[in-house]
Scaffold this motif. Structure first.
Motif, PDB file in Angstrom:
ATOM      1  N   PRO A   1      27.752 -19.493   6.098  1.00 43.43           N
ATOM      2  CA  PRO A   1      27.268 -20.844   6.404  1.00 43.43           C
ATOM      3  C   PRO A   1      26.870 -21.026   7.863  1.00 43.43           C
ATOM      4  CG  PRO A   1      29.623 -20.861   6.023  1.00 43.43           C
ATOM      5  CD  PRO A   1      29.144 -19.484   5.714  1.00 43.43           C
ATOM      6  N   GLY A   2      27.471 -20.281   8.750  1.00 38.09           N
ATOM      7  CA  GLY A   2      27.114 -20.369  10.160  1.00 38.09           C
ATOM      8  C   GLY A   2      27.514 -21.686  10.785  1.00 38.09           C
ATOM      9  N   PHE A   3      26.846 -22.026  11.870  1.00 39.08           N
ATOM     10  CA  PHE A   3      27.182 -23.244  12.613  1.00 39.08           C
ATOM     11  C   PHE A   3      26.863 -24.500  11.815  1.00 39.08           C
ATOM     12  CE2 PHE A   3      26.037 -26.700  15.480  1.00 39.08           C
ATOM     13  CZ  PHE A   3      27.253 -26.865  16.130  1.00 39.08           C
ATOM     14  N   VAL A   4      25.771 -24.493  11.063  1.00 34.23           N
ATOM     15  CA  VAL A   4      25.374 -25.677  10.295  1.00 34.23           C
ATOM     16  C   VAL A   4      26.443 -26.012   9.261  1.00 34.23           C
ATOM     17  CG1 VAL A   4      23.650 -26.614   8.717  1.00 34.23           C
ATOM     18  CG2 VAL A   4      22.934 -25.244  10.665  1.00 34.23           C
ATOM     19  N   GLY A   5      26.937 -25.016   8.560  1.00 27.49           N
ATOM     20  CA  GLY A   5      27.996 -25.253   7.579  1.00 27.49           C
ATOM     21  C   GLY A   5      29.261 -25.765   8.232  1.00 27.49           C
ATOM     22  N   PHE A   6      29.619 -25.197   9.367  1.00 22.64           N
ATOM     23  CA  PHE A   6      30.790 -25.654  10.100  1.00 22.64           C
ATOM     24  C   PHE A   6      30.620 -27.105  10.540  1.00 22.64           C
ATOM     25  CE2 PHE A   6      32.951 -26.216  14.218  1.00 22.64           C
ATOM     26  CZ  PHE A   6      34.257 -26.040  13.800  1.00 22.64           C
ATOM     27  N   ALA A   7      29.452 -27.449  11.038  1.00 25.35           N
ATOM     28  CA  ALA A   7      29.196 -28.814  11.492  1.00 25.35           C
ATOM     29  C   ALA A   7      29.269 -29.799  10.328  1.00 25.35           C
ATOM     30  CB  ALA A   7      27.834 -28.900  12.174  1.00 25.35           C
ATOM     31  N   ILE A   8      28.748 -29.435   9.177  1.00 25.82           N
ATOM     32  CA  ILE A   8      28.806 -30.315   8.003  1.00 25.82           C
ATOM     33  C   ILE A   8      30.246 -30.540   7.574  1.00 25.82           C
ATOM     34  CG2 ILE A   8      28.228 -30.444   5.545  1.00 25.82           C
ATOM     35  CD1 ILE A   8      25.551 -29.127   6.251  1.00 25.82           C
ATOM     36  N   VAL A   9      31.056 -29.499   7.575  1.00 30.38           N
ATOM     37  CA  VAL A   9      32.461 -29.636   7.204  1.00 30.38           C
ATOM     38  C   VAL A   9      33.194 -30.538   8.194  1.00 30.38           C
ATOM     39  CG1 VAL A   9      34.636 -28.372   6.981  1.00 30.38           C
ATOM     40  CG2 VAL A   9      32.574 -27.477   5.921  1.00 30.38           C
ATOM     41  N   VAL A  10      32.922 -30.393   9.468  1.00 29.91           N
ATOM     42  CA  VAL A  10      33.567 -31.235  10.481  1.00 29.91           C
ATOM     43  C   VAL A  10      33.171 -32.694  10.290  1.00 29.91           C
ATOM     44  CG1 VAL A  10      33.634 -31.765  12.953  1.00 29.91           C
ATOM     45  CG2 VAL A  10      33.870 -29.411  12.175  1.00 29.91           C
ATOM     46  N   VAL A  11      31.903 -32.956  10.025  1.00 39.78           N
ATOM     47  CA  VAL A  11      31.443 -34.333   9.802  1.00 39.78           C
ATOM     48  C   VAL A  11      32.116 -34.919   8.566  1.00 39.78           C
ATOM     49  CG1 VAL A  11      29.425 -35.714   9.157  1.00 39.78           C
ATOM     50  CG2 VAL A  11      29.266 -34.067  11.018  1.00 39.78           C
ATOM     51  N   LEU A  12      32.231 -34.144   7.503  1.00 38.50           N
ATOM     52  CA  LEU A  12      32.894 -34.629   6.287  1.00 38.50           C
ATOM     53  C   LEU A  12      34.372 -34.927   6.540  1.00 38.50           C
ATOM     54  CD1 LEU A  12      31.317 -32.389   3.514  1.00 38.50           C
ATOM     55  CD2 LEU A  12      31.002 -34.837   3.856  1.00 38.50           C
ATOM     56  N   VAL A  13      35.044 -34.071   7.277  1.00 42.16           N
ATOM     57  CA  VAL A  13      36.469 -34.292   7.575  1.00 42.16           C
ATOM     58  C   VAL A  13      36.642 -35.567   8.399  1.00 42.16           C
ATOM     59  CG1 VAL A  13      38.417 -33.385   8.891  1.00 42.16           C
ATOM     60  CG2 VAL A  13      37.164 -31.894   7.354  1.00 42.16           C
ATOM     61  N   VAL A  14      35.800 -35.755   9.396  1.00 41.11           N
ATOM     62  CA  VAL A  14      35.890 -36.964  10.216  1.00 41.11           C
ATOM     63  C   VAL A  14      35.611 -38.206   9.369  1.00 41.11           C
ATOM     64  CG1 VAL A  14      34.798 -38.215  12.133  1.00 41.11           C
ATOM     65  CG2 VAL A  14      35.388 -35.797  12.377  1.00 41.11           C
ATOM     66  N   ALA A  15      34.624 -38.141   8.488  1.00 38.91           N
ATOM     67  CA  ALA A  15      34.301 -39.283   7.626  1.00 38.91           C
ATOM     68  C   ALA A  15      35.470 -39.613   6.699  1.00 38.91           C
ATOM     69  CB  ALA A  15      33.037 -38.997   6.818  1.00 38.91           C
TER      70      ALA A  15
END
Length: 79
Positions: free
Chosen positions: A24-38
């Motif tokens: 997933p790379g950085f984009v996948g990591f960023a999406i997971v972080v955004v979902l966790v924060v939400a």
């Protein structure tokens, strides 16, 4: 067991796919972080709303109890 002894073992396949293309790379990591924060923000907001409803109900019960006590006091004066 002897019929299986003469078979040659299957070779393990080698990876032909570049691992950098399937991670997933950085984009996948960023999406997971955004979902966790939400999710954390939604849970926090839900707890706040539930607490507010519970406090309102407690205040209503206290006001009803005070009103009932005043009615009883008035009934005693009238009697």
């Amino acid at each position: 067991m002897l019929p299986f002894a003469d078979q040659t073992p299957m070779p393990t396949p080698t990876s032909t796919v570049d691992p950098n293309l399937v991670t997933p790379g950085f984009v996948g990591f960023a999406i997971v972080v955004v979902l966790v924060v939400a999710v954390i923000l939604l849970i926090w907001d839900m707890n706040r709303r539930i607490r507010r409803v519970r406090y309102r109900e407690e205040v209503r019960e206290e006001l009803d109890a005070e009103e009932a006590a005043l009615r009883e006091k008035d009934d005693e004066k009238d009697a």
